[in-house]
Design an enzyme around this catalytic site. Structure first.
Site, PDB file in Angstrom:
ATOM      1  N   TYR A 139       0.953  -1.267   0.125  1.00 15.31           N
ATOM      2  CA  TYR A 139      -0.054  -0.086  -0.125  1.00 15.31           C
ATOM      3  C   TYR A 139       0.817   1.238  -0.025  1.00 15.31           C
ATOM      4  O   TYR A 139       0.687   2.373  -0.674  1.00 15.31           O
ATOM      5  CB  TYR A 139      -1.012  -0.018   1.278  1.00 15.31           C
ATOM      6  CG  TYR A 139      -2.080  -0.699   1.024  1.00 15.31           C
ATOM      7  CD1 TYR A 139      -3.316  -0.192   0.157  1.00 15.31           C
ATOM      8  CD2 TYR A 139      -2.531  -2.038   1.428  1.00 15.31           C
ATOM      9  CE1 TYR A 139      -4.394  -0.925  -0.259  1.00 15.31           C
ATOM     10  CE2 TYR A 139      -3.729  -2.787   1.295  1.00 15.31           C
ATOM     11  CZ  TYR A 139      -4.468  -2.218   0.327  1.00 15.31           C
ATOM     12  OH  TYR A 139      -5.784  -2.729   0.141  1.00 15.31           O
TER      13      TYR A 139
ATOM     14  N   HIS B 228     -24.191  -6.829 -18.813  1.00 15.54           N
ATOM     15  CA  HIS B 228     -24.809  -5.371 -19.387  1.00 15.54           C
ATOM     16  C   HIS B 228     -23.846  -5.026 -20.592  1.00 15.54           C
ATOM     17  O   HIS B 228     -22.651  -4.781 -20.655  1.00 15.54           O
ATOM     18  CB  HIS B 228     -24.829  -4.499 -18.266  1.00 15.54           C
ATOM     19  CG  HIS B 228     -25.577  -3.233 -18.657  1.00 15.54           C
ATOM     20  ND1 HIS B 228     -25.320  -2.241 -19.420  1.00 15.54           N
ATOM     21  CD2 HIS B 228     -26.848  -3.170 -18.566  1.00 15.54           C
ATOM     22  CE1 HIS B 228     -26.316  -1.243 -19.659  1.00 15.54           C
ATOM     23  NE2 HIS B 228     -27.075  -1.652 -18.983  1.00 15.54           N
TER      24      HIS B 228
ATOM     25  N   CYS C 155     -26.386 -22.595  -4.385  1.00 14.88           N
ATOM     26  CA  CYS C 155     -25.424 -23.420  -5.204  1.00 14.88           C
ATOM     27  C   CYS C 155     -26.031 -25.170  -4.772  1.00 14.88           C
ATOM     28  O   CYS C 155     -26.404 -25.348  -3.796  1.00 14.88           O
ATOM     29  CB  CYS C 155     -23.976 -23.566  -4.792  1.00 14.88           C
ATOM     30  SG  CYS C 155     -23.432 -21.857  -5.158  1.00 14.88           S
TER      31      CYS C 155
ATOM     32  N   ASP D 236     -28.447   2.865 -16.259  1.00 16.00           N
ATOM     33  CA  ASP D 236     -29.507   2.067 -16.844  1.00 16.00           C
ATOM     34  C   ASP D 236     -29.522   0.693 -16.145  1.00 16.00           C
ATOM     35  O   ASP D 236     -30.888   0.261 -16.020  1.00 16.00           O
ATOM     36  CB  ASP D 236     -28.757   1.560 -18.423  1.00 16.00           C
ATOM     37  CG  ASP D 236     -29.837   0.741 -19.328  1.00 16.00           C
ATOM     38  OD1 ASP D 236     -30.854   1.194 -19.465  1.00 16.00           O
ATOM     39  OD2 ASP D 236     -29.492  -0.473 -19.217  1.00 16.00           O
TER      40      ASP D 236
END
Length: 381
Positions: free
Chosen positions: A81, A188, A361, A341
């Protein structure tokens, strides 16, 4: 799926930053994500929460082994980091995405506005309970739970939803507030267009005569094979996203789906990104673009693992000519339009919860999963 005219409308609506959120929102958008430590002193607790979350990872004697692994890994992860600026940018990008999303929703769906976003991170602040408390305080009329993982996994979206269930199951709930859930959106079209555009941008950085030979490596966070065998849908949904992106690109380049970020000694999904790069170099490939296909914003897996460990260090080690990395969706206008959308279509639909989510599952043995799905079925009706 939006039509051509709908896409034009979505993109014609300017996505401008807003100075603040509406004081009195009608609809709340609850954004789910893993989160990331903003400072290095948060790394240990962040890792501890991951290593003790059995939805994310299953370890023997987890109450003891999880804290041990978190403590042992902390110095190394802190160093990573530090090398990317001292902390994760996930919160910054999620806020930006939330602001732009709500700005666009207010224009596209004024009847459900004003809209306000809330962030529920799994392993670092702002936590799930913080976001829900804020939602209750604001008194919104409708809440759309919106997973920011495009592809569903029990370890990611599933864990976040289980956290909501654990926090809310014994609370007195305002039955006048309407809840609904968007649990996945891997195919999408505007998501595919966003990723394709990011790839095209990087392809242009290669010499023209070499562009068609650039190897596209779609890299996603790996998953333990135990979860795959259980029936977790994540691998197939990631593959569906890749196929749609390549269709958008006209299958212009060689490509492969690879997996990164394995943790622990147990077998995970392969081929690993590092091994795939080495293998393709041996086959004569010299130019690569790494594509984050399951990450919607920059974080340590893109900024360190992909950029530093693969593009920089591994690329030099194996002698590639050029290895670049496509940017995550972040605040790309196409991506913001995709989010808008997805939400507007969802709010107009009669389906408030995905039947696929309510289906466990085939080899699920997690009773909490069963209880959570049953609870969400009631919450969203």
């Amino acid at each position: 799926m939006p039509t051509g005219m709908q896409v034009t409308r979505l993109l014609s609506t300017s996505a401008l930053p807003v100075s603040g959120q509406a004081k009195k929102a009608k609809t709340g958008i609850l954004l789910l994500n893993m989160g990331g430590p903003q400072k290095t002193d948060q790394v240990h607790d962040y890792l501890l929460r991951i290593m003790t979350d059995r939805d994310m990872i299953q370890l023997p004697v987890q109450s003891r082994l999880g804290p041990y692994i978190a403590k042992r890994r902390t110095p190394d992860v802190q160093k990573k980091y530090e090398e990317i600026g001292g902390g994760s940018p996930i919160l910054k990008w999620t806020k930006r995405q939330g602001e732009l999303l709500c700005h666009k929703l207010d224009q596209l769906s004024p009847e459900t506005g004003p809209h306000k976003y809330y962030i529920a991170f799994r392993y670092v602040s702002p936590f799930t309970e913080d976001a829900i408390s804020e939602i209750e305080k604001d008194g919104v009329e409708k809440v759309v739970i919106f997973s920011q993982y495009p592809q569903y996994s029990c370890a990611t979206t599933g864990s976040s939803l289980n956290a909501i269930y654990s926090y809310m199951k014994n609370k007195t709930r305002d039955t006048n507030v309407k809840w609904s859930l968007i649990d996945r959106w891997p195919t999408h079209p505007l998501l595919a267009k966003t990723i394709a555009d990011r790839i095209t941008t990087e392809l242009k950085q290669f010499p023209k005569e070499k562009q068609k030979d650039v190897m596209l490596l779609f890299s996603a966070h790996s998953l333990p094979l135990r979860a795959v065998k259980r029936g977790d849908p994540y691998p197939s949904e990631v593959g569906a996203t890749v196929q749609l992106v390549m269709q958008e690109l006209g299958f212009c380049n060689p490509y492969s789906l690879v997996w990164q970020s394995k943790v622990g000694p147990l077998p995970w999904l392969e081929p690993y990104t590092e091994d795939a790069i080495k293998g393709y170099v041996k086959q004569g490939k010299k130019n690569f673009i790494l594509v984050p296909v399951a990450f919607v914003n920059e974080h340590i897996e893109t900024l360190h693992e992909m950029d530093i460990e693969y593009c920089q260090d591994l690329g030099k080690e194996v002698g590639v000519e050029c290895m670049r990395r496509a940017a995550a969706p972040n605040d790309h206008p196409l991506f913001i339009s995709a989010l808008a959308d997805i939400v507007t279509s969802h709010m107009k639909s009669d389906q408030k919860i995905n039947p696929k989510f309510l289906t466990r599952c085939p080899h699920c043995v997690n009773n909490k999963c069963h209880l959570s799905k049953t609870w969400f079925a009631e919450l969203c009706t």
